[in-house]
Design a protein around this motif. Structure first.
Motif, PDB file in Angstrom:
ATOM      1  N   ILE A 280      37.323  51.884  40.410  1.00 31.37           N
ATOM      2  CA  ILE A 280      36.461  53.386  39.590  1.00 31.37           C
ATOM      3  C   ILE A 280      35.229  52.709  39.129  1.00 31.37           C
ATOM      4  CG2 ILE A 280      38.593  54.307  39.079  1.00 31.37           C
ATOM      5  CD1 ILE A 280      38.448  53.123  36.360  1.00 31.37           C
ATOM      6  N   ASN A 281      34.181  53.382  38.796  1.00 30.15           N
ATOM      7  CA  ASN A 281      32.982  53.122  38.223  1.00 30.15           C
ATOM      8  C   ASN A 281      33.201  53.347  36.744  1.00 30.15           C
ATOM      9  OD1 ASN A 281      30.314  52.809  37.180  1.00 30.15           O
ATOM     10  ND2 ASN A 281      29.529  53.647  39.090  1.00 30.15           N
ATOM     11  N   PRO A 282      33.319  52.206  35.879  1.00 27.01           N
ATOM     12  CA  PRO A 282      33.351  52.270  34.714  1.00 27.01           C
ATOM     13  C   PRO A 282      32.473  53.095  33.782  1.00 27.01           C
ATOM     14  CG  PRO A 282      32.777  50.071  34.901  1.00 27.01           C
ATOM     15  CD  PRO A 282      32.981  50.919  36.343  1.00 27.01           C
ATOM     16  N   THR A 283      31.055  53.219  34.320  1.00 26.70           N
ATOM     17  CA  THR A 283      30.152  54.071  33.821  1.00 26.70           C
ATOM     18  C   THR A 283      30.007  55.321  33.912  1.00 26.70           C
ATOM     19  OG1 THR A 283      28.673  53.813  35.815  1.00 26.70           O
ATOM     20  CG2 THR A 283      28.497  52.015  34.076  1.00 26.70           C
ATOM     21  N   GLN A 284      31.166  55.875  34.538  1.00 26.94           N
ATOM     22  CA  GLN A 284      31.404  57.237  34.965  1.00 26.94           C
ATOM     23  C   GLN A 284      32.762  57.636  34.524  1.00 26.94           C
ATOM     24  OE1 GLN A 284      30.442  57.722  39.133  1.00 26.94           O
ATOM     25  NE2 GLN A 284      28.127  57.694  38.713  1.00 26.94           N
ATOM     26  N   ASP A 285      33.587  56.770  34.240  1.00 25.77           N
ATOM     27  CA  ASP A 285      35.047  57.040  33.741  1.00 25.77           C
ATOM     28  C   ASP A 285      34.993  57.778  32.497  1.00 25.77           C
ATOM     29  OD1 ASP A 285      37.835  56.581  34.352  1.00 25.77           O
ATOM     30  OD2 ASP A 285      37.654  56.085  32.584  1.00 25.77           O
ATOM     31  N   ASN A 286      35.882  58.677  32.222  1.00 26.06           N
ATOM     32  CA  ASN A 286      35.864  59.643  31.073  1.00 26.06           C
ATOM     33  C   ASN A 286      36.319  58.673  29.896  1.00 26.06           C
ATOM     34  OD1 ASN A 286      34.885  61.860  32.318  1.00 26.06           O
ATOM     35  ND2 ASN A 286      36.848  62.512  32.652  1.00 26.06           N
ATOM     36  N   VAL A 287      37.167  57.713  30.052  1.00 27.59           N
ATOM     37  CA  VAL A 287      37.752  56.600  29.207  1.00 27.59           C
ATOM     38  C   VAL A 287      36.780  55.666  28.884  1.00 27.59           C
ATOM     39  CG1 VAL A 287      39.542  55.253  28.532  1.00 27.59           C
ATOM     40  CG2 VAL A 287      40.056  57.642  29.716  1.00 27.59           C
ATOM     41  N   LEU A 288      36.443  54.825  29.807  1.00 32.14           N
ATOM     42  CA  LEU A 288      35.733  53.585  29.807  1.00 32.14           C
ATOM     43  C   LEU A 288      34.267  53.720  29.644  1.00 32.14           C
ATOM     44  CD1 LEU A 288      37.339  51.729  32.899  1.00 32.14           C
ATOM     45  CD2 LEU A 288      38.130  51.373  30.594  1.00 32.14           C
TER      46      LEU A 288
END
Length: 449
Positions: A280-288
């Motif tokens: 996953i891309n953390p810059t686009q994840d709803n949590v991260l």
């Protein structure tokens, strides 16, 4: 005085640049080649994953890796903040990420409610009053257990033997269950479940519980994920919650070190040996996306490729800011010194020209005195030619320079003009005298005849 002050300033700046270079060199020479990664207790998946990462980093880079055995996420955060560790695996819902950076997401940790087979316990609230392991102090397990107990209005004192590690389930039958938040590949949990003596119960109200915590999501423990003597368990998916396990770092690490770890985290070898790793891309994840991401990781995961090079450049500038300041200071000193040299040369040329003008002026003074004593018209003509030559030499000397408007030059030209007039007047007078002589002689000669 102006030149002296500027010279002193330039040398002072050069000294500062030299000191900064020494500081920069010292920092580089003392830059550690050892990466300290805080994991958890041996037997857990945090430590096992750390072993995989250690092998990969030491194989592909020139860094040495030290794995720190800890009590878990809470202990790991403390070690990062106290600079006892450089990186650590932590659960995002177990600890605060303040003053830390996320380097990369790793996997999801699932909350397991483990109870003995044959137990009448079928829900979270029914665990109260029983011997249930909540995790040791300082562990992420315990931090997660405390939060879920608070949500259900329960207290740790309502659980006996609550400060034990969950593997005690295999050796102490008095322990009836455990709350374990961990990854699906945790070796210790797999050992417990493979015994066939335990089952998993669902977390009732998982959606409502996750809604109250930004770092939690609802999830299901897949059916058959754990091997057991009586067949894979659980028989059906179990409703629960999940949180992210991430690689975190302390602040102030060299970007080169962070880049080395990040590169190895995302190799094909690591994903093959750790199949639970998230893609996953953390810059686009709803949590991260709301957690602090390390600048190196921001550039790595940045979806805007066109801005990546610029972002990397900014990162390099930030990392080498001391060296850049040194180069700017040295450049400024060099420019100042070159300016001083040019000014000194220009001043020397002016001084030399002024000295030559003074010499020309002195020569015209000498000629002025000498011509007054001359009685031979031929000598006077020589003086006249010499003064004209001196005048032409003075004009050629100062042409195009600032001395062309100086008092010295104007005085020299005026002096030449005055001497030339004096000589020309005397030559005219001599010519008249000579003519008169010839007329007198001619008159005398005619009278004598």
């Amino acid at each position: 005085m102006s030149y002296r002050v500027k010279n002193m300033i330039s040398w002072l700046l050069l000294a500062i640049a030299g000191i900064l270079i020494l500081v920069w060199g010292y920092q580089k020479s003392t830059e550690s080649k050892v990466i300290r990664i805080a994991t958890a207790s041996k037997g857990g998946y945090y430590y096992e994953y750390g072993m995989l990462l250690k092998r990969q980093i030491e194989k592909k880079t020139d860094y040495e890796v030290q794995l720190l055995v800890t009590r878990g996420s809470v202990d790991n955060r403390g070690k990062l903040l106290s600079n006892e560790a450089d990186f650590a695996i932590v659960g995002t819902n177990s600890v605060s990420m303040q003053n830390l950076f996320i380097v990369a997401p790793l996997w999801q940790d699932y909350m397991h409610l483990v109870v003995r087979k044959g137990s009448k316990i079928n829900s979270m609230t029914e665990l109260a009053g029983h011997n249930v392991a909540l995790g040791t102090q300082g562990s992420g397990y315990r931090a997660q257990s405390m939060k879920v107990l608070e949500h259900f209005a329960l207290d740790a004192d309502q659980f006996g033997m609550n400060d034990l590690y969950f593997t005690k389930l295999l050796s102490d039958t008095a322990l009836e269950g455990a709350i374990v938040t961990t990854g699906l590949l945790n070796p210790d949990l797999r050992q417990v479940m493979s015994s066939g003596l335990f089952r998993l119960i669902p977390l009732e109200g998982a959606e409502g519980y996750a809604l109250n915590h930004s770092q939690l999501t609802t999830a299901q423990i897949p059916a058959g994920v754990y091997s057991a003597v009586n067949g894979p368990v659980p028989a059906v998916p179990v409703q629960t919650i999940a949180t992210y396990a991430v690689m975190a770092s302390r602040t102030g690490l060299p970007e080169k070190m962070v880049q080395a770890v990040l590169d190895q985290l995302n190799t094909d070898e690591m994903r093959r040996d750790a199949p639970v790793m998230l893609d996953i891309n953390p810059t686009q994840d709803n949590v991260l996306r709301y957690l602090p991401l390390h600048p190196v990781s921001t550039r790595y995961y940045n979806p805007f490729v066109g801005l990546d090079n610029f972002s990397r450049l900014l990162g390099q500038i930030a990392e080498h800011k001391i060296l850049i300041i040194e180069m700017l200071i040295i450049g400024a000193v060099v420019i100042m010194q070159l300016g001083q040299i040019r000014r000194r040369r220009k001043e020397q040329v002016r001084v030399n020209m002024a000295a030559e003008l003074e010499s020309l002026f002195s020569k015209t003074i000498e000629i002025e005195g000498a011509q007054k004593e001359a009685r031979d018209w031929r000598l006077l003509k020589q003086y006249l030619v010499e003064v004209m030559r001196l005048k032409q030499q003075a004009v050629s000397l100062v042409q195009g320079s600032e001395l062309a408007e100086s008092v010295l030059f104007l005085s020299t030209i005026q002096q030449c003009a005055d001497v030339m007039r004096q000589i020309e007047w005397r030559l005219s007078a001599m010519q008249l005298t000579e003519v008169a002589k010839k007329e007198v002689e001619a008159t005398r000669a005619s009278l004598s005849e």
